[in-house]
Design a protein around this motif. Structure first.
Motif, PDB file in Angstrom:
ATOM      1  N   ASP A   1       0.843  -1.210   0.000  1.00  0.00           N
ATOM      2  CA  ASP A   1       0.000   0.000   0.000  1.00  0.00           C
ATOM      3  C   ASP A   1       0.871   1.250   0.000  1.00  0.00           C
ATOM      4  OD1 ASP A   1      -2.168  -1.635   0.035  1.00  0.00           O
ATOM      5  OD2 ASP A   1      -2.669  -1.325   2.160  1.00  0.00           O
ATOM      6  N   GLY A   2       1.941   1.208   0.791  1.00  0.00           N
ATOM      7  CA  GLY A   2       2.844   2.356   0.874  1.00  0.00           C
ATOM      8  C   GLY A   2       3.496   2.645  -0.473  1.00  0.00           C
ATOM      9  N   ILE A   3       3.917   1.599  -1.161  1.00  0.00           N
ATOM     10  CA  ILE A   3       4.555   1.789  -2.475  1.00  0.00           C
ATOM     11  C   ILE A   3       3.522   2.287  -3.485  1.00  0.00           C
ATOM     12  CG2 ILE A   3       5.707   0.619  -4.397  1.00  0.00           C
ATOM     13  CD1 ILE A   3       6.873  -1.333  -2.227  1.00  0.00           C
TER      14      ILE A   3
ATOM     15  N   ASP B   1       4.867   8.735  -8.959  1.00  0.00           N
ATOM     16  CA  ASP B   1       6.109   8.967  -9.693  1.00  0.00           C
ATOM     17  C   ASP B   1       5.896   8.410 -11.093  1.00  0.00           C
ATOM     18  OD1 ASP B   1       9.397   9.304  -8.964  1.00  0.00           O
ATOM     19  OD2 ASP B   1       8.868   8.149 -10.761  1.00  0.00           O
ATOM     20  N   PRO B   2       6.313   9.151 -12.103  1.00  0.00           N
ATOM     21  CA  PRO B   2       6.081   8.667 -13.474  1.00  0.00           C
ATOM     22  C   PRO B   2       6.758   7.326 -13.778  1.00  0.00           C
ATOM     23  CG  PRO B   2       7.464  10.669 -13.455  1.00  0.00           C
ATOM     24  CD  PRO B   2       6.930  10.494 -12.078  1.00  0.00           C
ATOM     25  N   LEU B   3       7.809   6.983 -13.030  1.00  0.00           N
ATOM     26  CA  LEU B   3       8.504   5.711 -13.272  1.00  0.00           C
ATOM     27  C   LEU B   3       7.770   4.515 -12.640  1.00  0.00           C
ATOM     28  CD1 LEU B   3      10.934   4.238 -14.447  1.00  0.00           C
ATOM     29  CD2 LEU B   3      12.284   4.944 -12.459  1.00  0.00           C
ATOM     30  N   LEU B   4       6.900   4.789 -11.674  1.00  0.00           N
ATOM     31  CA  LEU B   4       6.238   3.718 -10.925  1.00  0.00           C
ATOM     32  C   LEU B   4       4.892   3.404 -11.548  1.00  0.00           C
ATOM     33  CD1 LEU B   4       6.383   2.022  -8.254  1.00  0.00           C
ATOM     34  CD2 LEU B   4       5.143   3.882  -7.171  1.00  0.00           C
ATOM     35  N   SER B   5       4.699   2.143 -11.987  1.00  0.00           N
ATOM     36  CA  SER B   5       3.390   1.858 -12.573  1.00  0.00           C
ATOM     37  C   SER B   5       2.547   0.916 -11.718  1.00  0.00           C
ATOM     38  CB  SER B   5       3.524   1.381 -14.018  1.00  0.00           C
ATOM     39  OG  SER B   5       3.800   0.018 -14.066  1.00  0.00           O
TER      40      SER B   5
ATOM     41  N   ARG C   1       7.002  -9.247  -3.543  1.00  0.00           N
ATOM     42  CA  ARG C   1       6.383  -8.199  -4.341  1.00  0.00           C
ATOM     43  C   ARG C   1       7.300  -7.788  -5.475  1.00  0.00           C
ATOM     44  NH1 ARG C   1       1.013  -7.112  -2.322  1.00  0.00           N
ATOM     45  NH2 ARG C   1       1.104  -7.800  -0.160  1.00  0.00           N
ATOM     46  N   ALA C   2       6.702  -7.282  -6.530  1.00  0.00           N
ATOM     47  CA  ALA C   2       7.464  -6.617  -7.586  1.00  0.00           C
ATOM     48  C   ALA C   2       6.974  -5.183  -7.689  1.00  0.00           C
ATOM     49  CB  ALA C   2       7.283  -7.332  -8.916  1.00  0.00           C
ATOM     50  N   ILE C   3       7.916  -4.269  -7.650  1.00  0.00           N
ATOM     51  CA  ILE C   3       7.624  -2.876  -7.963  1.00  0.00           C
ATOM     52  C   ILE C   3       7.684  -2.800  -9.481  1.00  0.00           C
ATOM     53  CG2 ILE C   3       8.403  -0.492  -7.704  1.00  0.00           C
ATOM     54  CD1 ILE C   3       9.922  -1.410  -5.165  1.00  0.00           C
ATOM     55  N   VAL C   4       6.571  -2.482 -10.105  1.00  0.00           N
ATOM     56  CA  VAL C   4       6.507  -2.496 -11.565  1.00  0.00           C
ATOM     57  C   VAL C   4       6.792  -1.097 -12.087  1.00  0.00           C
ATOM     58  CG1 VAL C   4       5.141  -3.177 -13.565  1.00  0.00           C
ATOM     59  CG2 VAL C   4       4.797  -4.326 -11.366  1.00  0.00           C
ATOM     60  N   LEU C   5       7.722  -1.038 -13.031  1.00  0.00           N
ATOM     61  CA  LEU C   5       8.174   0.253 -13.556  1.00  0.00           C
ATOM     62  C   LEU C   5       7.545   0.540 -14.928  1.00  0.00           C
ATOM     63  CD1 LEU C   5      11.984  -0.115 -12.725  1.00  0.00           C
ATOM     64  CD2 LEU C   5      10.192   0.927 -11.303  1.00  0.00           C
TER      65      LEU C   5
ATOM     66  N   ALA D   1      10.837  -4.657 -13.567  1.00  0.00           N
ATOM     67  CA  ALA D   1      10.314  -5.100 -12.264  1.00  0.00           C
ATOM     68  C   ALA D   1      11.448  -5.246 -11.247  1.00  0.00           C
ATOM     69  CB  ALA D   1       9.576  -6.428 -12.403  1.00  0.00           C
ATOM     70  N   VAL D   2      11.219  -4.676 -10.070  1.00  0.00           N
ATOM     71  CA  VAL D   2      12.169  -4.761  -8.957  1.00  0.00           C
ATOM     72  C   VAL D   2      11.550  -5.659  -7.889  1.00  0.00           C
ATOM     73  CG1 VAL D   2      13.363  -3.465  -7.155  1.00  0.00           C
ATOM     74  CG2 VAL D   2      13.063  -2.454  -9.437  1.00  0.00           C
ATOM     75  N   ARG D   3      12.266  -6.742  -7.578  1.00  0.00           N
ATOM     76  CA  ARG D   3      11.707  -7.713  -6.641  1.00  0.00           C
ATOM     77  C   ARG D   3      12.079  -7.403  -5.200  1.00  0.00           C
ATOM     78  NH1 ARG D   3      13.142 -13.942  -7.668  1.00  0.00           N
ATOM     79  NH2 ARG D   3      15.129 -12.938  -8.101  1.00  0.00           N
ATOM     80  N   LEU D   4      11.094  -7.552  -4.318  1.00  0.00           N
ATOM     81  CA  LEU D   4      11.313  -7.496  -2.873  1.00  0.00           C
ATOM     82  C   LEU D   4      10.938  -8.865  -2.301  1.00  0.00           C
ATOM     83  CD1 LEU D   4       9.490  -4.105  -2.072  1.00  0.00           C
ATOM     84  CD2 LEU D   4      11.889  -4.442  -2.728  1.00  0.00           C
ATOM     85  N   ALA D   5      11.844  -9.465  -1.552  1.00  0.00           N
ATOM     86  CA  ALA D   5      11.549 -10.730  -0.865  1.00  0.00           C
ATOM     87  C   ALA D   5      12.319 -10.719   0.459  1.00  0.00           C
ATOM     88  CB  ALA D   5      11.949 -11.930  -1.718  1.00  0.00           C
ATOM     89  N   PRO D   6      11.951  -9.785   1.344  1.00  0.00           N
ATOM     90  CA  PRO D   6      12.730  -9.607   2.578  1.00  0.00           C
ATOM     91  C   PRO D   6      12.519 -10.771   3.538  1.00  0.00           C
ATOM     92  CG  PRO D   6      10.745  -8.261   2.647  1.00  0.00           C
ATOM     93  CD  PRO D   6      10.792  -8.872   1.271  1.00  0.00           C
ATOM     94  N   PRO D   7      13.343 -10.864   4.561  1.00  0.00           N
ATOM     95  CA  PRO D   7      13.092 -11.838   5.613  1.00  0.00           C
ATOM     96  C   PRO D   7      11.665 -11.689   6.152  1.00  0.00           C
ATOM     97  CG  PRO D   7      15.242 -10.838   5.925  1.00  0.00           C
ATOM     98  CD  PRO D   7      14.576 -10.085   4.812  1.00  0.00           C
ATOM     99  N   LEU D   8      11.067 -12.820   6.562  1.00  0.00           N
ATOM    100  CA  LEU D   8       9.676 -12.796   7.042  1.00  0.00           C
ATOM    101  C   LEU D   8       9.561 -12.047   8.372  1.00  0.00           C
ATOM    102  CD1 LEU D   8       8.673 -16.521   6.259  1.00  0.00           C
ATOM    103  CD2 LEU D   8       8.727 -14.550   4.711  1.00  0.00           C
ATOM    104  N   ILE D   9      10.678 -11.778   8.996  1.00  0.00           N
ATOM    105  CA  ILE D   9      10.686 -11.092  10.296  1.00  0.00           C
ATOM    106  C   ILE D   9      10.808  -9.585  10.155  1.00  0.00           C
ATOM    107  CG2 ILE D   9      11.681 -13.063  11.537  1.00  0.00           C
ATOM    108  CD1 ILE D   9      14.409 -11.472  11.416  1.00  0.00           C
TER     109      ILE D   9
END
Ligand code: PLP
Length: 390
Positions: free
Chosen positions: A312-314, A319-323, A332-336, A362-370
């Motif tokens: 939700d925050g993203i 920003d024109p680069l963020l789709s 998650r993938a931040i889609v450009l 696409a920029v992938r986020l897969a952080p630790p579950l913690i």
């Protein structure tokens, strides 16, 4: 660090290029490079470091096991492998059996052999998805739907037919009573965290039931809590015949799993398959610690809540680069809007965040579950500036 990168380049094969950072240590969701700079780790060794770095539960389990017995081979059995197999079957709530390997690609090699064994000689081909990724060894690579990484290494001694991911119609056409199995990821990870249309997995199940083909779900990246449930197929109420797991299960220790459900659990006969290191006691102890910690700390609910707030925050950033943002849980993938993921990855690193340019857009986020809300929020707060710099 520049010296270490030079030595890496001289001594290590060029298949990875030269990575931009040398990591020296980690704690929780933070890692330090060889120069002492600190980063928030939002990729977790590609969805592997489920409990972050140096988690006490993993450290204790691994230390105790390595000090007791580190290896038995499969000439002898040991309790950690039995405990882990029982635990996984319990989580799957299924009647089945487990084979242990050391990596994702090996788990898929086992699955491939298993479905071939079960199908017999009349089912001559398998179906997999375009854009899919199943690993780098020859069998798993033959199933991988990314032509650029598969084609240079062919021909393969396997008849694999690729269908567009998400098309029920294409599956219908491709899968017949001559098909041994359908291999799918519940969401394509290396493809860019691409979920299928609603109902796709259920349709795949139906088509496999109608034709007698096996449904193999590769949950190597999606499984073990990544999306806020133990296994992503649960969301659609679909029961596969074979499931493969790896990545997050070992919390950083190498392990791969092929689970055969129902008759697939007993399709191998004695001597059909094996691995010297597979089911290694140290890796099994780590995996048991990961599973116990996910339960004890309520991490599935945590993944859902933090993952939704992160997305939700993203999504709220203009920003024109963020789709957009795709995926679920902490995957998650931040889609450009433009193919600038490499620049975003580099700008994020400059700002102290490790992310992954999984596809050009696409920029992938897969952080630790913690990962905490505060840590996730610190990335959301920094993202507008990162996008501007990219
Ligand atoms: C990472 C991955 C693999 C391969 O795992 P390795 O441990 O790198 O061999 C296979 N399938 C999927 C879906 C993956 O994400």
């Amino acid at each position: 660090m520049s010296d270490l990168r030079k030595r890496f380049e001289a001594a290590i094969m060029p298949n990875y290029g030269v990575p931009p950072l040398a990591l020296a240590r980690g704690e929780g969701c933070r890692v330090w490079d060889a120069d002492g700079d600190v980063y928030l780790d939002l990729i977790g060794g590609i969805a592997v470091s489920a409990l972050g770095h140096a988690h006490p539960a993993v450290v204790e389990a691994v230390s105790a096991q390595v000090a007791t017995i580190a290896h038995t081979s499969n000439l002898f059995l040991h309790e950690p492998e039995v405990l882990l197999a029982e635990r996984l079957l319990e989580l799957l709530d299924a009647d089945g059996r487990v084979f242990f390997a050391n990596s994702g690609t090996e788990a898929n090699e086992a699955a491939y052999k298993l479905v071939r064994r079960h199908a017999g000689p009349d089912r001559t081909y398998v179906v997999a998805a375009e854009g899919g990724f199943h690993g780098r060894t020859m069998g798993a690579l033959a199933l991988t739907g990314k032509a650029a990484i598969r084609e240079p290494f062919g021909p393969y001694g396997a008849d694999v037919r690729f269908v567009p991911y998400g098309s029920v119609e294409a599956l219908h056409e491709a899968v017949t009573d001559r098909c041994a199995a359908v291999f799918l990821e519940p969401t394509q990870g290396e493809g860019g965290v691409v979920p299928p249309p609603e109902g796709y997995l259920a349709a795949a199940r139906r088509i496999c039931d109608e034709t007698g083909a096996a449904l193999v779900l590769d949950e190597i990246q999606s499984g073990i809590g990544r999306t806020g449930v133990w296994f992503q197929h649960r969301r659609e109420g679909v029961r596969p015949d074979v499931i493969t797991l790896a990545k997050g299960l070992g919390g950083g220790l190498p392990i791969g799993v092929c689970v055969g459900l129902g008759p697939y659990g007993t399709a191998f006969s004695k001597g059909d398959h094996g691995s010297t290191f597979g089911g290694n006691p140290v890796s099994c102890a780590a995996a048991l610690a990961v599973i116990d910690t996910i339960v004890k700390d309520g991490l599935l609910e945590h993944v859902t809540a933090v993952g939704d707030r992160l997305a939700d925050g993203i999504a709220a950033i203009e920003d024109p680069l963020l789709s957009g943002v795709r995926g679920s849980g902490l995957w998650r993938a931040i889609v450009l809007a433009e193919p600038k993921s490499a620049q975003v990855e580099a700008a994020a690193r400059e700002a102290g965040f490790l992310v992954n340019a999984v596809a050009p857009d696409a920029v992938r986020l897969a952080p630790p579950l913690i990962i905490t809300d505060e840590e996730a929020a610190s990335f959301v707060a920094a993202l507008p500036e990162i996008l501007r710099k990219a």
